[in-house]
Design a protein around this motif. Sequence first.
Motif, PDB file in Angstrom:
ATOM      1  N   ARG A  87      44.373   6.651 -10.512  1.00 34.33           N
ATOM      2  CA  ARG A  87      43.707   5.488  -9.891  1.00 34.33           C
ATOM      3  C   ARG A  87      42.591   5.925  -8.952  1.00 34.33           C
ATOM      4  O   ARG A  87      41.575   5.231  -8.809  1.00 34.33           O
ATOM      5  CB  ARG A  87      44.754   4.658  -9.124  1.00 34.33           C
ATOM      6  CG  ARG A  87      44.227   3.308  -8.675  1.00 34.33           C
ATOM      7  CD  ARG A  87      43.909   2.446  -9.874  1.00 34.33           C
ATOM      8  NE  ARG A  87      43.212   1.222  -9.479  1.00 34.33           N
ATOM      9  CZ  ARG A  87      41.888   1.109  -9.388  1.00 34.33           C
ATOM     10  NH1 ARG A  87      41.122   2.159  -9.644  1.00 34.33           N
ATOM     11  NH2 ARG A  87      41.333  -0.037  -9.050  1.00 34.33           N
ATOM     12  N   ILE A  95      41.400   1.452  -1.912  1.00 34.61           N
ATOM     13  CA  ILE A  95      42.220   2.044  -2.976  1.00 34.61           C
ATOM     14  C   ILE A  95      42.207   3.567  -2.862  1.00 34.61           C
ATOM     15  O   ILE A  95      43.245   4.226  -3.018  1.00 34.61           O
ATOM     16  CB  ILE A  95      41.703   1.603  -4.362  1.00 34.61           C
ATOM     17  CG1 ILE A  95      41.948   0.097  -4.561  1.00 34.61           C
ATOM     18  CG2 ILE A  95      42.389   2.397  -5.475  1.00 34.61           C
ATOM     19  CD1 ILE A  95      41.340  -0.453  -5.837  1.00 34.61           C
ATOM     20  N   CYS A 103      45.507   5.804  -2.312  1.00 34.46           N
ATOM     21  CA  CYS A 103      45.813   6.852  -3.291  1.00 34.46           C
ATOM     22  C   CYS A 103      45.913   8.226  -2.625  1.00 34.46           C
ATOM     23  O   CYS A 103      46.757   9.040  -3.007  1.00 34.46           O
ATOM     24  CB  CYS A 103      44.745   6.879  -4.381  1.00 34.46           C
ATOM     25  SG  CYS A 103      44.803   5.475  -5.506  1.00 34.46           S
TER      26      CYS A 103
END
Length: 310
Positions: A21, A171, A175
Amino acid sequence: MISTVVLFVAGLALICIAGDRLVDAAVAIARKMAIPQIVVGATIVSLGTTLPEILVSTTASFGGSAAIAAGNAFGSVICNTALIAGLSQTIRPAGQVGADALAWRSLFFFLVIGIMEIYGGQKGAYGRPFGILLLIGFVVYACLSVRLSSSEERGEEEGAEEVSVPKQLLILAVCAVLLYAGANLLVDNGIRIAQALGVPERVIAVTFIALGTSLPELVTSLASLIKGYGNVGLGNVIGANILNLLLVIGIPAAVQGIPLERKTILVDMPLSTAVMAVLLVPILIRKKSSRVQGMILLGIYALYCIRSFL
């Protein structure tokens, strides 16, 4: 032993998912802002994947395990370059590498590690003043990355779909945390096994810990290859190596200093320089890498691990 295996598998799954991701978010930002993939890899992605090394070395230094702090940094440079970049270039050699983005970062890396080798060889330790100097070097590197990004080659995938940069940055941050958590699970269990086998602290640092904390870079590089963004992985390795020198050593050195073992000075530092030369010099000359480079780097890492244990 069963719980150790379960935690190991959980950590592996965590870094695989988070690494996958993270690459997507990084490439989305590169497309949105028309930034070359190698620049994103060498800045945003490398900072996120280097967090495990920074936290492990700082914690180890506070705990009195200075050999782990220094060994982890140079061991990670060797692992990132010889194993991760070596594996990536063997699978899919990098093509059309941005010369501007790579050239000054290569020069910066060799300049920093050259100074570290000379100073470390003479003093046998990195004191607080030198640690502060390394942190200043990080500020210089960050400023250069921002300043020069506008003049470096643009990505080929401009005008991509609309994305929210703040969302992608969030994000990336999440992550990075998940990558650290997963790597930490692997490192902790690897250390327990190594200690049970009576492996010396420096060997644990340059192999088990260095490999464990470099897993985010490994997963990110492999995910980049699978998705066709090889330059993100290459940039990640180069940027992570620079951060290993400036932050992973700089932070604990600035806090209380780091004594250096003789083998770190005589083996780990020169080898870090050598493997980066094997990776970067041919790319700077030919503007692309080759599988031969990758195979040579993998062979060097295999010999290094065998030598460390013997």
